[in-house]
Enzyme design. Structure first.
Site, mmCIF file in Angstrom:
data_model
loop_
_atom_site.group_PDB
_atom_site.id
_atom_site.type_symbol
_atom_site.label_atom_id
_atom_site.label_comp_id
_atom_site.label_asym_id
_atom_site.label_seq_id
_atom_site.Cartn_x
_atom_site.Cartn_y
_atom_site.Cartn_z
ATOM 1 N N CYS A 72 8.487 78.673 26.161
ATOM 2 C CA CYS A 72 8.915 79.804 26.986
ATOM 3 C C CYS A 72 7.934 80.972 26.860
ATOM 4 C CB CYS A 72 10.347 80.201 26.607
ATOM 5 S SG CYS A 72 11.078 81.358 27.771
ATOM 6 N N GLU A 107 14.215 73.734 20.971
ATOM 7 C CA GLU A 107 14.748 74.188 19.672
ATOM 8 C C GLU A 107 16.224 74.552 19.747
ATOM 9 O OE1 GLU A 107 13.217 75.983 21.765
ATOM 10 O OE2 GLU A 107 13.580 78.122 21.548
ATOM 11 N N HIS A 157 13.752 74.980 26.396
ATOM 12 C CA HIS A 157 13.855 75.236 24.952
ATOM 13 C C HIS A 157 14.374 74.055 24.141
ATOM 14 C CE1 HIS A 157 13.212 79.667 24.982
ATOM 15 N NE2 HIS A 157 13.562 79.514 26.247
#
Lengths: 81, 222
Positions: free
Chosen positions: B85, B196, B194
């Site tokens: 990002c 994570e 994302h």
């Protein structure tokens, strides 16, 4: 004292959603003159005295390295009277 | 295996990134934007957020942070770097990756679970996936529209450097539905969604993001 102006615009081929949003808001308010709107950035840089050719070159460099992203944007440097 | 996670002023996802690194089986090392050394890390993650308030352009100021000078040098020597990002935006501004990320085509900040397809599983960060594998991970950004000129797009496609594509409707106007790209060597990867935030089913839409963090272990061990 002088003001050096750097104007940064998205390249014509890069989609400008903000400009498009403004262009579609104008007629809603009765402003029917625009066929297209592009939105950019304007930097006003104050310096002491009249700018020298060397200083203008430095500003050009800063515009290339930091103030604009040459991948998507173009810039113009000029001195404001 | 030490993986550095950089925190810039305004970074948001450094803790989730560090947690994902640990879940993946490596040690997470915190790096600060003003650090003058990389603390002997084997790889670096640039996490998401709004570094330096996204002032000027996303990633434009972060690119000149002291730690980035070291990251750029190390990346050019082959150290694996993953930008997620805002991290992807920083990598583009740093010229480690081509192109740029611009305002979403509909101007809205998007926050949703997004299906992506892994296109290239031969990079340092994607080897745990199979080619064509579809995974669902969060997408949350305002400036996620990947843009570049025709020649760059042809190069990225021709060299297999598009590593992931959005599945279904284009969420943000990215050219060729590009969700992630790599550099020519495959050690530097930028990804807009994302992974994570999707490492266990308790806190994410899936655990399918974990593959990015196990891939890097495979890359370093082999």
């Amino acid at each position: 004292m002088a003001t050096i102006v750097v104007e940064v615009m998205l390249k014509p081929e890069i989609l400008d959603p903000q400009g498009n949003a403004v262009a579609s808001a104008l007629p809603r308010l009765g402003f029917t003159f625009a066929t297209s709107v592009r939105q950019g950035k304007r930097f006003e840089i104050e310096i002491d005295g009249e700018p020298t050719a060397a200083q203008l070159l430095e500003v050009e460099k800063a515009a290339e390295v930091l103030l604009s992203n040459p991948v998507i944007e173009t810039y113009v440097v000029r001195v404001e009277k | 295996m030490r993986i550095g996670v950089i925190t810039f002023p305004g970074t948001l996802d450094d803790r989730d990134a560090a947690r994902a690194v640990v879940h993946g089986g490596a040690e997470a090392i915190s790096l600060w934007h003003a650090d003058a050394d990389l603390k002997n890390v084997d790889a670096v993650i640039l996490p998401g957020g709004f570094s330096y308030g996204d002032y000027l352009r996303c990633g434009a100021i972060s690119r000149f942070a002291p730690v980035m000078k070291l990251v750029i040098e190390a990346a050019n020597k082959g150290m694996p770097v993953l930008g997620i990002c805002n991290g992807f935006q920083v990598l583009c501004e740093s010229h480690l990756l081509p192109g740029a990320l611009t305002r979403n085509s509909d101007l809205h900040f998007l926050c949703r679970d997004q299906e992506i397809e892994i296109i290239n599983n031969s990079t340092a960060w994607t080897s745990s996936f199979t080619q064509g594998e579809k995974i669902t991970i969060p997408l949350k950004n305002g400036e996620g529209s990947f843009q570049c000129d025709e020649a760059t797009l042809a190069m990225l496609e021709g060299e297999g450097r598009v590593i992931a594509r959005y599945v279904g409707e284009n969420p943000n106007g990215s050219r060729n539905l590009i969700a992630g790209i790599s550099n020519a060597q495959g050690n530097v990867v930028g990804l807009m969604p994302h992974p994570e935030h999707a490492i266990d089913a308790l806190t994410g839409p899936s655990d399918q993001g974990l593959g990015f963090f196990t891939s890097i272990l495979n890359a370093m061990v082999n």
